[in-house]
Design an enzyme around this catalytic site. Structure first.
Site, PDB file in Angstrom:
ATOM      1  CD  GLU A 234      55.530  37.820  71.906  1.00 13.52           C
ATOM      2  OE1 GLU A 234      56.629  37.276  72.132  1.00 13.52           O
ATOM      3  OE2 GLU A 234      54.553  37.669  72.638  1.00 13.52           O
ATOM      4  CB  CYS A 268      63.062  35.382  68.282  1.00 12.17           C
ATOM      5  SG  CYS A 268      61.681  34.298  68.559  1.00 12.17           S
TER       6      CYS A 268
END
Ligand code: NAD
Length: 521
Positions: A234, A268
């Site tokens: 991720e 993010c």
């Protein structure tokens, strides 16, 4: 200070809170030995027992929310509402959802049988993998540790977590599992830096769940490939947001402002690039700048605590401050204009939300992950141009499209190369545990949450159950010409259109007869 010590700094006032050290090879081995013992114990538990353990964490979080928030804020400098919404509330939400999802996802599943295997039963069993190594970043130090750890545990695994050395939350983890009454050592939190992460990886976990930067993600991916360890990555993002000129300006400005500056942009999936259609460009930017100037930013004057009403918290790490400053300076040098915020004091962790216009993709602020409270704005004319600009990035994590015309929103969203997309909102996919989350391109490999939230930590064991009898299979020895022809006839009778059921049945019966007679004695 010992040079091997890693200081943990309070970003609000720069004070060292405590120090941590890298672990030794022997310590890494001991962690995995404990995990091995736990693997067996956890495997023997029923799912109901594991859910009961996870429920203890839920109760602990509900009862000690303020303590958890204080620990997070001391090391991250986040605003309290950011920490509360994205870390504490979210953890309760995830637990609530997976208490319902896990029993459905983890139960044995019967699946159909193809014609070739007629008469048998097929099932899929979701079994634990063993020990999962979770390696996490610093931007959501509680959520990123506890969520993958609990989901891996729910799937029946032992877990080792290596939190970021920037925000290891030692005062929290010291007591967390003991005081919550959670099964001892089922989840081990091991603090340390990169070396600790590498030493734990060298112990060959059954799977690695990594969240962090693209740079480290590539290294972890390479190390896992060498040992054939499965890995979910991720990684980072550079989220684009596209605003069409039919939007309600006030709502959209508020949404974009939150999407860009929440968690001080250390997200993010924060909006880092904003594309606004020319028809509303001037009005939109004016309103956005106006509202953004009213946001309260953290400041060093507030001493050790982030004020309750602070909107935009501090930048957690000094290295991130340098990247943000570098991107702003690079943009200005290449012709961007700063409409609000900017660098007021070099090296300060308190950076006001910064809006830049006249940006283009040659600037770092529009091309590389900034991970700070900055928004690079660009104007567009047509839908095609907006899609092209949004996709012009090595990242593909998340994106958003804002328009009253939902059909247009969906049309554009389908053409965006990313793992997650919102129409008329931003990044809240992450807040829905029923949805999978993950990236494409440089933003990562694999999916987390949704069904994958527990399935990613399972060995998807395929099972065929057949009967005992005096017959053998048509594809077992001996291979004879007659058997071959019968099988060929069977295939043609079944797959050619129209199906020839009579021929199919005749050949099937003959194969059964041969199966009884023609066996190697
Ligand atoms: P990072 O890659 O520097 O570090 C992440 C973790 O990896 C840390 O725990 C670190 O100690 C460990 N590590 C570093 N080198 C290692 C090695 N060689 N072996 C084993 N472990 C090692 O990332 P960061 O700066 O902590 O986090 C910020 C990044 O995380 C940003 O790029 C952000 O976009 C990304 N992120 C992604 C998601 C997502 O879900 N996609 C969520 C949050 C953050």
């Amino acid at each position: 200070m010992d040079k091997n010590n890693i200081p943990i700094i309070n970003p609000i006032n720069g004070q060292t809170l405590y120090e941590i050290q890298e672990i030794s090879v022997e310590q890494a081995k001991a962690v995995f030995q404990t995990a091995k013992t736990m693997e067996t114990k956890i495997r023997q538990m029923s799912l109901e027992q594991r859910i009961a353990e996870v429920e203890k964490i839920n109760q602990y979080v509900l009862e000690h929310g303020n303590f958890i928030l204080d620990c997070i804020i001391a090391e991250t400098g986040k605003s309290r509402t950011d920490a509360f919404a994205a870390e504490v509330f979210e953890v309760c939400d995830v637990i609530d959802v997976y208490k319902k999802l896990a029993p459905k996802l983890l139960k044995d599943k019967s699946v159909p049988i193809p014609i070739f295997l007629m008469g048998k039963k097929a099932q899929q069993w979701m079994e634990p993998l063993g020990t999962i190594l979770v390696i996490t970043p610093w931007n959501f130090p509680f959520y990123q540790v506890i969520v993958p750890a609990l989901l891996a545990f729910l799937a029946g695994n032992a877990v080792v977590v290596k939190p970021s050395e920037v925000t290891p939350l030692v005062p929290l983890w010291n007591d967390f599992f003991v005081k919550s009454g959670f099964m001892k050592d089922a989840i081990q939190v091991v603090v340390g830096g990169k070396e600790t992460g590498a030493l734990l990886l060298a112990e060959r976990p059954a799977k690695v769940h990594f969240t962090g930067s693209v740079r480290t993600g590539k290294k972890i991916g390479e190390a896992c490939a060498k040992e054939l360890i499965p890995v979910d990555l991720e990684l980072g993002g550079k989220d684009p947001s596209i605003v069409f000129d039919d939007v309600n300006i006030d709502r959209t400005v508020n949404g974009v402002m939150w999407g860009a500056f929440t968690n001080a942009g250390q997200n993010c999936t924060g909006i880092e690039r904003l594309y606004v259609q020319e028809g509303i460009y001037d009005k939109f930017i004016e309103t956005l700048v106006d509202k953004t100037k009213k946001l309260k930013t953290s400041s060093i004057d507030r001493n050790t605590k982030v004020a309750e009403d602070c909107d935009v918290g501090a930048i957690t790490s000094a290295f991130q401050v340098s990247i943000i400053e570098d991107h702003i300076e690079d943009a200005v040098a290449k012709g961007a204009k700063v409409l609000c915020g900017g660098i007021e004091q070099k090296g300060s962790h308190h950076i006001k939300p910064t809006i830049l216009v006249d940006c283009n993709h040659s600037m770092k602020i529009a091309a590389e992950e900034t991970f700070g409270p900055t928004l690079a704005i660009m104007k567009f004319k047509t839908e095609e141009e907006a899609i092209r600009l949004a996709n012009d990035s090595p990242y593909g994590l998340s994106a958003s499209v804002w328009s009253k015309d939902i059909e247009r929103g969906k049309r554009v969203a389908r053409q965006l190369v990313c793992g997650n997309v919102c129409i008329n909102n931003h990044m809240i996919n992450e807040a829905n545990p029923y949805l999978p989350f993950g990236g494409v391109k440089d933003s990562g490999i694999g999916r987390f949450k949704g069904e994958e939230g527990v399935l990613t930590f399972c060995n998807h064991k395929s099972v065929i159950i057949d009967q005992q009898s005096n017959m053998i299979e048509p594809h077992w020895y001996p291979f004879t010409q007659s058997k071959y022809e019968l099988l060929n006839n069977l295939m043609n009778a079944y797959f050619r259109k129209p199906k020839n059921w009579l021929k199919f049945a005749k050949n099937g019966l003959r194969i059964d007869t041969i199966g009884k007679k023609e066996q190697i004695k």
